[in-house]
Design an enzyme around this catalytic site. Structure first.
Site: not given
Ligand SMILES: C[C@](O)(C(=O)O)[C@H](CC(=O)O)C(=O)O
Ligand SMILES: [Mg+2]
Length: 290
Positions: A152, A80, A38, A117, A204
């Protein structure tokens, strides 16, 4: 051919996707036996740019990091892409460039462009119609049907469960291959999503967020197909690096830390360094013979 995320999921689950903030981390994850990688939007922002995860990085910033990973690892890579980097044509460009970079899948979210986030308060989301348009644009732009488009939704925190599920279903109808329900709080919520959407669902399991650190077995019991660890290695690397900097400052040497370090030999093993050196030696000897 590059392995794709569909096959990796089909090979048995749930599939763990581990975050790699750079090419070397990707090599380490692959060599210990992981099956999927990822590239975190937060990881690109934090690790590569020293920026917060607030939609500041661009398509090219993320692409550059993605290319570095696909250059050294054959594992399927989920990237992402935040809100997709633009309107319909911007999203189409994102999909085409990610495909060209050898990426296996992307996830696009329904937050407003000025995103946060997923585990922070005060998120705002676009309308369901606008999110469906994002997914349509992505699906329409892809060349290879094995390139996976994951939708998402950040709607749970903003509008609640039924709206989040309705959005996910609308995204599946628009062609999304997989669903990422962000910031779930219970296994029952994952179960409800899995039952409602009929496509693979990703959980997640990021640390210090809104989702408890459910195990893969617990999530499998709820029907989850993929479990994401976006920043786990990065958080640990960062703590380790901070400790090294502090010790060198305080002690005037690094002798007390040697046992915490990867050795030169371990580094070389990971990189395949000796093979490179042998290649160089054989090229030189050929040169001398001539
Ligand atoms: C999954 C996520 O989008 C990411 O960019 O890795 C983040 C992870 C985090 O900030 O812990 C998210 O959940 O927004
Ligand atoms: Mg993210």
């Amino acid at each position: 051919m590059r392995p794709n995320l569909f096959d990796a999921i089909a090979a048995g689950g749930p599939l763990a996707l581990v975050g790699a903030v750079n090419a070397y981390s990707a090599m380490q994850a692959e060599q210990v036996g992981h099956r999927a990688l990822y590239l975190s939007g937060a990881g690109v922002a934090n690790a590569s740019f020293g920026l917060p995860d607030l939609g500041i990085t661009t398509l090219n910033d993320v692409l550059e990091d993605a290319r570095r990973i696909t250059a050294v690892s054959r594992l399927p890579l989920l990237v992402d892409v935040d809100t997709g980097f633009g309107g319909a044509f911007g999203i189409a460009r994102t999909v085409k460039e990610m495909e060209r970079a050898g990426v296996a899948a992307i996830h696009i979210e329904d937050q407003v462009v000025q995103k946060r986030c997923g585990h922070r308060p005060n998120k705002a989301i676009v309308s369901q119609e606008e999110m469906v348009d994002r997914i349509r644009a992505a699906v329409d732009a892809r060349g290879d049907p094995r390139f996976a488009i994951m939708a998402r939704t950040d709607a749970l925190a903003v509008e609640g469960m039924s709206s989040a599920i309705e959005r996910a279903q609308a995204c599946v109808e628009a062609g999304a291959d997989m669903i990422f329900p962000e910031a779930m709080e219970t296994l029952a919520q994952y179960r409800a999503f899995c039952e409602a959407v009929g496509v693979p669902v990703l959980a997640n399991i990021t640390e210090f967020g809104k989702t408890p650190l459910f195990s893969q077995a617990e999530l499998a019991g709820a029907g989850v197909a993929m479990v994401l660890y976006p920043l786990s290695a990065f958080r640990a690397m960062s703590r380790a690096a901070e400790s090294v900097y502090r010790h060198i400052l305080a002690d005037g040497h690094q002798r007390n830390l040697i046992h915490t370090m990867q050795t030169r030999e371990q580094l070389y093993q990971t990189l395949g360094y000796h093979h490179y050196e042998q290649t160089l030696d054989s090229l030189f000897s050929k040169g001398e013979d001539a």
